[in-house]
Design a protein around this motif. Structure first.
Motif, PDB file in Angstrom:
ATOM      1  N   SER A 165      -5.836   2.916   1.743  1.00 42.10           N
ATOM      2  CA  SER A 165      -4.779   1.978   1.354  1.00 42.10           C
ATOM      3  C   SER A 165      -3.880   1.639   2.532  1.00 42.10           C
ATOM      4  O   SER A 165      -3.475   0.491   2.711  1.00 42.10           O
ATOM      5  CB  SER A 165      -3.941   2.558   0.215  1.00 42.10           C
ATOM      6  OG  SER A 165      -4.720   2.674  -0.946  1.00 42.10           O
ATOM      7  N   LYS A 166      -3.574   2.633   3.347  1.00 45.99           N
ATOM      8  CA  LYS A 166      -2.745   2.384   4.532  1.00 45.99           C
ATOM      9  C   LYS A 166      -3.476   1.499   5.538  1.00 45.99           C
ATOM     10  O   LYS A 166      -2.875   0.628   6.157  1.00 45.99           O
ATOM     11  CB  LYS A 166      -2.356   3.701   5.196  1.00 45.99           C
ATOM     12  CG  LYS A 166      -1.335   4.491   4.417  1.00 45.99           C
ATOM     13  CD  LYS A 166      -1.013   5.795   5.115  1.00 45.99           C
ATOM     14  CE  LYS A 166      -0.004   6.604   4.320  1.00 45.99           C
ATOM     15  NZ  LYS A 166       0.295   7.891   4.966  1.00 45.99           N
ATOM     16  N   ALA A 167      -4.754   1.729   5.689  1.00 43.83           N
ATOM     17  CA  ALA A 167      -5.521   0.993   6.693  1.00 43.83           C
ATOM     18  C   ALA A 167      -5.961  -0.386   6.218  1.00 43.83           C
ATOM     19  O   ALA A 167      -5.995  -1.331   7.004  1.00 43.83           O
ATOM     20  CB  ALA A 167      -6.751   1.808   7.097  1.00 43.83           C
ATOM     21  N   TYR A 168      -6.301  -0.518   4.930  1.00 45.11           N
ATOM     22  CA  TYR A 168      -6.907  -1.753   4.433  1.00 45.11           C
ATOM     23  C   TYR A 168      -6.137  -2.432   3.310  1.00 45.11           C
ATOM     24  O   TYR A 168      -6.569  -3.462   2.817  1.00 45.11           O
ATOM     25  CB  TYR A 168      -8.336  -1.474   3.945  1.00 45.11           C
ATOM     26  CG  TYR A 168      -9.278  -1.099   5.048  1.00 45.11           C
ATOM     27  CD1 TYR A 168      -9.960  -2.069   5.772  1.00 45.11           C
ATOM     28  CD2 TYR A 168      -9.492   0.235   5.384  1.00 45.11           C
ATOM     29  CE1 TYR A 168     -10.827  -1.727   6.788  1.00 45.11           C
ATOM     30  CE2 TYR A 168     -10.362   0.585   6.400  1.00 45.11           C
ATOM     31  CZ  TYR A 168     -11.020  -0.396   7.098  1.00 45.11           C
ATOM     32  OH  TYR A 168     -11.880  -0.052   8.104  1.00 45.11           O
ATOM     33  N   GLY A 169      -5.059  -1.849   2.867  1.00 45.90           N
ATOM     34  CA  GLY A 169      -4.312  -2.436   1.762  1.00 45.90           C
ATOM     35  C   GLY A 169      -4.843  -1.967   0.419  1.00 45.90           C
ATOM     36  O   GLY A 169      -5.654  -1.050   0.331  1.00 45.90           O
TER      37      GLY A 169
ATOM     38  N   GLU B  53     -12.478   3.676   1.197  1.00 46.86           N
ATOM     39  CA  GLU B  53     -11.934   4.588   0.191  1.00 46.86           C
ATOM     40  C   GLU B  53     -12.834   5.808   0.006  1.00 46.86           C
ATOM     41  O   GLU B  53     -12.353   6.928  -0.136  1.00 46.86           O
ATOM     42  CB  GLU B  53     -11.737   3.878  -1.145  1.00 46.86           C
ATOM     43  CG  GLU B  53     -11.090   4.774  -2.157  1.00 46.86           C
ATOM     44  CD  GLU B  53     -10.246   4.030  -3.160  1.00 46.86           C
ATOM     45  OE1 GLU B  53      -9.898   4.657  -4.157  1.00 46.86           O
ATOM     46  OE2 GLU B  53      -9.935   2.851  -2.950  1.00 46.86           O
TER      47      GLU B  53
ATOM     48  N   GLU C 112      -5.570   7.331  -0.134  1.00 46.18           N
ATOM     49  CA  GLU C 112      -4.304   7.150   0.585  1.00 46.18           C
ATOM     50  C   GLU C 112      -4.507   6.508   1.954  1.00 46.18           C
ATOM     51  O   GLU C 112      -3.862   5.505   2.287  1.00 46.18           O
ATOM     52  CB  GLU C 112      -3.590   8.489   0.730  1.00 46.18           C
ATOM     53  CG  GLU C 112      -2.230   8.365   1.381  1.00 46.18           C
ATOM     54  CD  GLU C 112      -1.510   9.700   1.502  1.00 46.18           C
ATOM     55  OE1 GLU C 112      -0.525   9.740   2.249  1.00 46.18           O
ATOM     56  OE2 GLU C 112      -1.932  10.689   0.869  1.00 46.18           O
ATOM     57  N   LEU C 113      -5.400   7.054   2.749  1.00 43.39           N
ATOM     58  CA  LEU C 113      -5.613   6.513   4.091  1.00 43.39           C
ATOM     59  C   LEU C 113      -6.255   5.128   4.038  1.00 43.39           C
ATOM     60  O   LEU C 113      -5.889   4.238   4.812  1.00 43.39           O
ATOM     61  CB  LEU C 113      -6.467   7.470   4.918  1.00 43.39           C
ATOM     62  CG  LEU C 113      -6.651   7.127   6.390  1.00 43.39           C
ATOM     63  CD1 LEU C 113      -5.312   6.912   7.084  1.00 43.39           C
ATOM     64  CD2 LEU C 113      -7.447   8.217   7.083  1.00 43.39           C
TER      65      LEU C 113
END
Length: 83
Positions: free
Chosen positions: A74-78, A65, A71-72
């Motif tokens: 969250s997309k990559a790691y939840g 983060e 944003e990225l």
């Protein structure tokens, strides 16, 4: 003349800029790489200090983060771990 840093005299800044300009590109890249590594190490140390009981996965997510943005990461790691 105003300097980039309030605690640096204009003459000192001029000398520093000239030294940077004279430094070969490979050396500037090497210095940048080392600074980046140091920043990552400090980031990890800070995360481990603030989240002493976090799992390695939680620490990786928090690191992502910081480095990737919310944003990225969250997309990559939840979803981010709860504080």
């Amino acid at each position: 003349m105003r300097t980039q840093s309030p605690d640096t005299s204009p003459e000192a800044e001029r000398v520093l800029i000239e030294l940077i300009r004279q430094t070969p590109a490979w050396r500037r890249l090497q210095l940048t790489d080392r600074m980046s590594l140091t920043a990552r190490q400090l980031c990890w140390a800070g995360l481990r200090s603030r989240h002493r009981h976090a799992t390695p996965a939680e620490l990786r997510r928090r690191f992502a983060e910081i480095y990737l943005g919310t944003e990225l990461a969250s997309k990559a790691y939840g979803a981010a771990p709860a504080d």
